[in-house]
Design a protein around this motif. Structure first.
Motif, short mmCIF file in Angstrom:
data_model
loop_
_atom_site.label_atom_id
_atom_site.label_comp_id
_atom_site.label_asym_id
_atom_site.label_seq_id
_atom_site.Cartn_x
_atom_site.Cartn_y
_atom_site.Cartn_z
N TYR A 120 64.83 20.70 184.24
CA TYR A 120 63.56 21.01 183.62
C TYR A 120 62.61 19.86 183.92
O TYR A 120 62.35 18.99 183.09
CB TYR A 120 63.75 21.19 182.11
CG TYR A 120 62.47 21.53 181.37
CD1 TYR A 120 61.61 22.51 181.85
CD2 TYR A 120 62.14 20.87 180.20
CE1 TYR A 120 60.46 22.82 181.17
CE2 TYR A 120 60.97 21.17 179.51
CZ TYR A 120 60.15 22.16 180.01
OH TYR A 120 58.99 22.47 179.34
N LEU A 134 62.55 26.13 180.96
CA LEU A 134 63.83 25.79 180.37
C LEU A 134 64.64 27.05 180.13
O LEU A 134 65.83 27.11 180.45
CB LEU A 134 63.60 25.06 179.03
CG LEU A 134 64.83 24.86 178.15
CD1 LEU A 134 65.80 23.90 178.81
CD2 LEU A 134 64.43 24.36 176.77
N GLY A 171 58.25 25.01 178.38
CA GLY A 171 59.13 25.64 179.35
C GLY A 171 59.85 26.85 178.81
O GLY A 171 60.96 27.18 179.26
N SER A 250 65.46 25.20 171.75
CA SER A 250 65.34 24.26 172.86
C SER A 250 66.25 23.06 172.66
O SER A 250 66.92 22.60 173.59
CB SER A 250 63.88 23.78 172.97
OG SER A 250 63.02 24.85 173.28
N GLU A 254 69.41 21.84 175.14
CA GLU A 254 69.44 20.53 175.78
C GLU A 254 70.83 19.92 175.76
O GLU A 254 71.18 19.09 176.61
CB GLU A 254 68.46 19.58 175.09
CG GLU A 254 66.99 19.92 175.31
CD GLU A 254 66.55 19.68 176.75
OE1 GLU A 254 67.28 19.00 177.50
OE2 GLU A 254 65.47 20.17 177.13
N TRP A 257 73.09 21.05 179.11
CA TRP A 257 72.66 20.83 180.49
C TRP A 257 73.84 20.43 181.38
O TRP A 257 73.82 20.63 182.60
CB TRP A 257 71.60 19.74 180.56
CG TRP A 257 70.20 20.24 180.34
CD1 TRP A 257 69.37 19.88 179.33
CD2 TRP A 257 69.46 21.18 181.13
NE1 TRP A 257 68.16 20.53 179.44
CE2 TRP A 257 68.20 21.34 180.54
CE3 TRP A 257 69.76 21.91 182.28
CZ2 TRP A 257 67.22 22.20 181.06
CZ3 TRP A 257 68.79 22.77 182.80
CH2 TRP A 257 67.55 22.90 182.19
#
Length: 374
Positions: A120, A134, A171, A250, A254, A257
């Motif tokens: 991202y 994202l 995103g 979000s 994260e 990832w």
């Protein structure tokens, strides 16, 4: 007798000497031709080596942006192998090219790593920069559910310029997902097209005929089209009676990832119903064994997959089997893949406050007032 035989012996000796001279001349001519041939081949090989070295330097040093990592790796490997067999390049050259080959192999591994993970991050295109999304959130809707869509827009989904801001700054791309009418171009299609011209928040699946019985195929078409349309890190499927806290979502993503292939949801199993009159009837019930129990899969209200998984669905859409329910269908595609199943409690019904039901609200990590539909 001796006087008569003398001239004959002399003639024979002269003939032998002549044959020896001719043999020596032929041998000399053959040796000369062989020398020219060998010299020509050596010169040709030298020219080829010079060309390969120049082409290698041009592609790997000056023209790196014009050739892929895979192609560069092949050029170096082929050139290295050719020069090794010709045995005419110094040991220092081998070591330098060996180091370059190792470096390119590391670069290739890193490039393949990025394909699975995604980033991202900002991308520059001329004078403009943008961020890769994202996540793409696909809200499953259908004809006759405009009130549900309006309720979503009035609660957690921004409209107009704020929708664009959500995409650019966070995103997060959100689209209502709908197919086409069996009677292409009828009033159902026109109503969706008119609404989309006003809100610009639809992803219309032109390759799917809208039908309640075809929801598994619709979900498959959504993931395939979303992966081709948006270069995002994750893709979510959500029902249109679900409330989402996008900030908490979000933050949750994260933490994933580092997983190249991930499948996130409220993981469950359950009974396979073989009675045709049952609400959750499964026509292929016999395929699930005598125990009549589904394999572990994410509940259909909302689940998330990573880009690599979405790309797999896009590539193999024509051969992926669907069952009666979309959540079971997606779960079946994950069984044969090296996918990390993540049981996310925040996506489970058990995390709702008492008295809540699907007709109210699900908030990921944060509950708000009941979400009623008109």
């Amino acid at each position: 007798m001796q006087i008569r035989e003398g001239p004959r012996r002399q003639a024979q000796s002269a003939a032998g000497a002549m044959r020896s001279s001719m043999s020596a001349m032929m041998l000399a001519m053959f040796a000369t031709m062989a020398s020219f041939y060998v010299a020509g081949r050596l010169w040709q090989d030298a020219q080829n080596r010079v060309y390969l070295i120049k082409e290698l330097d041009r592609r790997t040093d000056q023209g790196r942006l014009a050739i892929s990592v895979d192609d560069t790796l092949k050029v170096v490997a082929c050139s290295w192998d050719f020069e090794f067999r010709s045995n005419s390049v110094s040991t220092l050259m081998f070591r330098q090219q060996g180091k370059r080959l190792a470096s390119l192999e590391m670069e290739l591994a890193a490039a393949k790593h990025d394909v699975f993970f995604g980033k991202y991050t900002s991308e520059t295109n001329g004078t403009h920069s943008r961020k890769k999304p994202l996540i793409v959130i696909g809200i499953m809707t259908s004809f006759g559910r405009k009130n549900y869509r309006d309720a979503v827009r009035k609660s957690w989904l921004p409209t107009g310029s704020m929708l664009k801001k959500l995409e650019d700054e966070k995103g997060i791309v959100v689209r209502f997902i709908v197919g086409r009418s069996a009677n292409r171009g009828d009033s159902f299609d026109r109503e969706i097209d008119d609404e989309n011209r006003s809100t610009n928040d639809f992803l219309i699946l032109d390759d799917h005929i809208e039908s309640d019985e075809e929801l598994p195929k619709k979900t498959k078409s959504y993931f395939a089209n979303a992966a081709e349309t948006f270069d995002a890190g994750f893709y979510a499927k959500v029902n249109d009676d679900i409330y989402i806290n996008v900030d908490t979502l979000s933050a949750m993503l994260e933490t994933h990832w580092d997983k190249p292939r991930v499948y996130i949801g409220c993981m469950k199993s359950g009974e396979v119903f073989s009675e045709a009159t049952h609400k959750w009837y499964e026509p292929d019930w016999w395929k699930f064994g005598d125990g009549k129990s589904y394999f572990r899969h994410a509940s259909g209200e909302m689940f998330v997959i990573s880009r690599a998984v979405a790309q797999f669905i896009s590539i193999n859409r024509s051969v992926l089997r669907t069952y009666a329910h979309d959540d079971v269908s997606v779960g079946s595609w994950m069984i044969g893949l090296a996918v990390k199943h993540v049981n996310e409690a925040k996506l489970c019904c058990s995390s709702w406050p008492s008295g809540f039901s699907l007709s109210f609200a699900i908030s990921i990590g944060l509950f708000i007032d009941s979400f009623f539909f008109v």
